[in-house]
Write an enzyme that holds these catalytic residues in place. Sequence first.
Site, short mmCIF file in Angstrom:
data_model
loop_
_atom_site.label_atom_id
_atom_site.label_comp_id
_atom_site.label_asym_id
_atom_site.label_seq_id
_atom_site.Cartn_x
_atom_site.Cartn_y
_atom_site.Cartn_z
N TYR A 5 0.86 -1.18 0.00
CA TYR A 5 0.00 0.00 0.00
C TYR A 5 0.90 1.23 0.00
CZ TYR A 5 -4.00 -2.91 1.45
OH TYR A 5 -5.00 -3.85 1.53
N LEU A 32 -18.80 -2.97 0.99
CA LEU A 32 -19.99 -2.28 0.50
C LEU A 32 -19.99 -2.29 -1.02
CD1 LEU A 32 -22.53 -0.83 1.47
CD2 LEU A 32 -21.31 1.33 1.24
N PRO A 79 -28.71 -8.56 -7.36
CA PRO A 79 -29.94 -7.90 -7.78
C PRO A 79 -30.78 -7.46 -6.59
CG PRO A 79 -29.55 -9.89 -9.06
CD PRO A 79 -28.54 -9.89 -7.96
#
Length: 289
Positions: free
Chosen positions: A61, A220, A225
């Site tokens: 990172y 998230l 669907p």
Amino acid sequence: MTLTIAPHSAHSLTVSRLGYGTMRLTGPGIWGEPADRPQALEILKTAVAHGVNFIDTADYYGEDVTNRLLVEALHPYPQDLVICTKVGATRRPDKSWVPFNTPANLRTSIENNLRTLRQAQVQLVHLRLMGPGPVPLDEQLGAMFELQKEGKIQHVGLSNVGPEELQAGLAMGEIATVENMYGYAQRTTLRNAHGETRGGEEVLALCEQHGIPLVPFYSLVHGLPNAGDKLATLARQRGVSEAQLNIAWLLHKSPMLLPIPGTSSLAHLRENLAAADIQLSAEDMAYLR
């Protein structure tokens, strides 16, 4: 809310069930220094001050940016702080992600994490699988267990795995944790960069069976669907954000889930921390099924 990592080990770790992931503290493309370095340092300090004692990082990172931020903000580390890093990948100058998973590569990564984090032993390391390649899982994981025997790693975990890979890992030795993409709207099937299907619920079931915490990242995602519609509807009814409700759902879904929501905003961090206080009823969970 706490859980125990490697409960049968003499070196088990007890952590709060809401952790923090450092990835978003870097610059654009998970590369370079943060846009607001003072705020990044304050986020880390605030998270720990509010009871977070599980922090996820990686030397790729930045590169090395989040490890250096952790040292600047928190070293010498609180006694109960668990820093979890990842190996198995590296970054190219074009910011692409590539495997770095030969035994020699993995040793290099561990040595680099020890140096940049200023630790004598890394408490928990996730071996991140980067899809099919020339280095088989048993060779990669065997190198990790060898580094554990040498005392450089306390606990070994796996990341980005399907149920078959987790079963193979368990046959080789103790797997302390699993870190996978998992969230309310992304749990039936997961796909890695090579398009391979990975079973989210199946991995969680195996983790529950073996008492292994599952650390969900990038949780998230509106990948099913109508899943996002239900989450948004209940969030409006409860007066919370969808991100907060997703965290609350994870905490209620299974006692073996250890969310690590990340952010580069101090205000957003406080919202994430507040999500731990959201109570979901059996009816709420049935609605979000």
